[in-house]
Design a protein around this motif. Structure first.
Motif, PDB file in Angstrom:
ATOM      1  N   ILE A 217      73.041  18.417  47.262  1.00 14.80           N
ATOM      2  CA  ILE A 217      73.667  18.784  48.600  1.00 14.80           C
ATOM      3  C   ILE A 217      74.848  19.713  48.378  1.00 14.80           C
ATOM      4  N   LYS A 218      75.724  19.456  47.118  1.00 14.57           N
ATOM      5  CA  LYS A 218      76.844  20.274  47.157  1.00 14.57           C
ATOM      6  C   LYS A 218      76.335  21.630  46.419  1.00 14.57           C
ATOM      7  N   ASP A 219      75.222  21.735  45.813  1.00 13.34           N
ATOM      8  CA  ASP A 219      74.935  22.917  45.248  1.00 13.34           C
ATOM      9  C   ASP A 219      74.416  23.847  46.658  1.00 13.34           C
TER      10      ASP A 219
ATOM     11  N   SER B  83      75.113  23.183  49.810  1.00 13.51           N
ATOM     12  CA  SER B  83      76.168  23.710  50.571  1.00 13.51           C
ATOM     13  C   SER B  83      76.998  25.209  50.239  1.00 13.51           C
ATOM     14  N   HIS B  84      77.161  25.122  48.646  1.00 15.29           N
ATOM     15  CA  HIS B  84      77.552  26.417  48.338  1.00 15.29           C
ATOM     16  C   HIS B  84      76.700  27.514  48.447  1.00 15.29           C
ATOM     17  N   GLU B  85      75.289  27.447  48.311  1.00 14.27           N
ATOM     18  CA  GLU B  85      74.528  28.493  48.574  1.00 14.27           C
ATOM     19  C   GLU B  85      74.506  28.655  50.260  1.00 14.27           C
ATOM     20  N   VAL B  86      74.590  27.813  51.081  1.00 18.96           N
ATOM     21  CA  VAL B  86      74.640  27.932  52.514  1.00 18.96           C
ATOM     22  C   VAL B  86      75.995  29.054  52.697  1.00 18.96           C
ATOM     23  N   ALA B  87      77.189  28.408  52.256  1.00 22.62           N
ATOM     24  CA  ALA B  87      78.324  29.115  52.713  1.00 22.62           C
ATOM     25  C   ALA B  87      78.476  30.509  51.675  1.00 22.62           C
ATOM     26  N   PHE B  88      77.776  30.765  50.941  1.00 19.50           N
ATOM     27  CA  PHE B  88      77.566  32.284  50.346  1.00 19.50           C
ATOM     28  C   PHE B  88      76.865  33.310  51.461  1.00 19.50           C
TER      29      PHE B  88
ATOM     30  N   LYS C  46      76.209  32.416  54.613  1.00 15.89           N
ATOM     31  CA  LYS C  46      76.787  32.738  55.725  1.00 15.89           C
ATOM     32  C   LYS C  46      78.003  33.965  55.690  1.00 15.89           C
ATOM     33  N   ALA C  47      78.610  33.812  54.279  1.00 17.37           N
ATOM     34  CA  ALA C  47      79.569  34.756  54.263  1.00 17.37           C
ATOM     35  C   ALA C  47      78.939  36.184  54.223  1.00 17.37           C
ATOM     36  N   ASN C  48      77.841  36.353  53.383  1.00 18.56           N
ATOM     37  CA  ASN C  48      76.909  37.457  53.491  1.00 18.56           C
ATOM     38  C   ASN C  48      76.573  37.985  54.716  1.00 18.56           C
TER      39      ASN C  48
END
Lengths: 253, 123
Positions: free
Chosen positions: B100-102, B104-109, B111-113
């Motif tokens: 889930i942590k990994d 979430s990181h990808e989702v955050a990236f 979203k930022a993109n």
């Protein structure tokens, strides 16, 4: 991924820091202009329940908005991953609560840019100036100092300091693994066993301006226990992986 | 009377075990339980079934192991199995947390993109 605009990424993990984040980002921006530093600012919003995200959006900085609350370790790791993937040469961790004054940033960066340490840690105990934390906390910090010295043979005076600069070699490691909860003391052992060179630089810290510390009263006992376990297990795991590590050069200032 | 009570409990336990097995199978068919987690439950059911049919079995095993009170052997085995299963669940849980942590990181990236692309398109 995308081409970086600067060499250095300042990562600010944030959880309910609406009262201090604006000042911090503005302070860093003015220090950046004043010293002509090649830095980008990345605020990591760890699912804040207050207005932090809205404030961050209005500021002159990059931001990551985590979809679930990961805690300080998971949040910081997203920033380090971002720095690593986007080709930044250095990443700086600065707490979102205003404990780490932006004016101290050039001091840390200067040391990092000299390239004789992989990790530069801002330490509040080297010169004993500024906010020194409470007696009980200093006791805890001394305990980690002692534990680190036994395990990796290196003295880090302020192992709980979250004011740090990592170079790319370090980023490569934290991109793979970074402790989840209360990561700072455990990360020191992780770096020591990876034979990374750590250096402490005296900085002045302030008392937090806003937000609530994640460590208080009954949680302190859990904190000590959890961090000790984390340190011991990361030590056993890496010791098995790398065998006996070579002695680390002492680079205390 | 002495013979009737154990017989009743035997039928009850056989029925109970079969109902439990049916429940597990139904959960797998509906896709609510993954096969790998069902193995341990099947193993439990089969052990229950064996002892339901083989009534003297527990007493014989207890006697062989020197356990004075046969049901306590049953409790010991059951508690051991529960412990193992709980540890197994903690391991699965830790793995999920790290995944889930990994993610979430990808989702955050992402979203930022996305925000960046939207900003670039609008300007």
């Amino acid at each position: 991924m995308t081409k970086p605009r600067a060499d250095i990424l300042v990562v600010i993990p944030c959880y309910n820091e609406e009262s201090s984040i604006q000042n911090l980002v503005n302070d860093i921006q003015s220090v950046k202009k004043q010293h002509n530093l090649p830095i980008d600012i990345l605020v990591v919003n760890d699912c804040s329940k207050d207005n932090t995200l809205e404030i961050v959006k209005s500021l002159d900085c990059l931001y990551l908005d985590l979809p679930v609350n990961l805690g300080i370790g998971g949040g910081m790791q997203s920033g380090y991953k971002y720095a690593y993937r986007n080709g930044y040469k250095f990443a700086v961790q600065m707490d979102g609560d205003g404990q780490h004054p932006a004016v101290e940033l050039p001091k840390l960066l200067q040391e990092a840019l000299r390239n004789d340490a992989d990790i530069v840690i801002g330490s509040r105990f080297l010169e004993g100036k500024g906010f020194q934390s409470s007696f009980v906390r200093r006791l805890g910090i001394n305990y980690f100092k002692w534990l680190n010295r036994i395990l990796i043979g290196k003295t880090i005076h302020d192992s709980t300091s979250g004011f740090r600069v990592f170079n790319r070699k370090t980023l490569e490691i934290v991109n793979q693994y970074y402790p989840d909860e209360y990561p700072e003391p455990e990360a020191i052992v992780l770096f020591g066993l990876n034979n990374l060179k750590m250096k402490e630089v005296p900085v002045e810290m302030c008392e937090r301006q806003g937000g609530v510390s994640s460590i208080h009263s009954f949680r302190a006992v859990y904190y000590m226990f959890k961090v000790t376990l984390g340190i011991i297990f990361v030590y056993i795991r890496l010791k098995g992986k790398y065998g006996k590590c070579s002695p680390i050069q002492n680079s205390d200032t | 009377m002495e013979n009737v009570v154990p017989f009743k409990i035997q039928i009850l336990s056989i029925i109970g075990t079969l109902v439990f097995m049916y429940f597990i199978i139904r959960q797998i068919i509906r896709g609510k339980l993954r096969e790998e987690y069902s193995i341990v439950w099947f193993a439990c059911t089969i052990i229950f079934l064996i002892f339901s049919f083989w009534r003297k079995g527990l007493e014989q095993i207890s006697a062989a192991l020197g356990v004075f009170y046969p049901p306590s052997l049953l409790f010991l085995i059951a508690i051991g199995a529960i412990f193992i299963f709980l540890v197994h669940l903690s391991i699965v849980n830790s793995k999920l947390q790290s995944q889930i942590k990994d993610l979430s990181h990808e989702v955050a990236f992402l979203k930022a993109n996305k925000t960046k692309t939207t900003l670039e398109q609008s300007s």
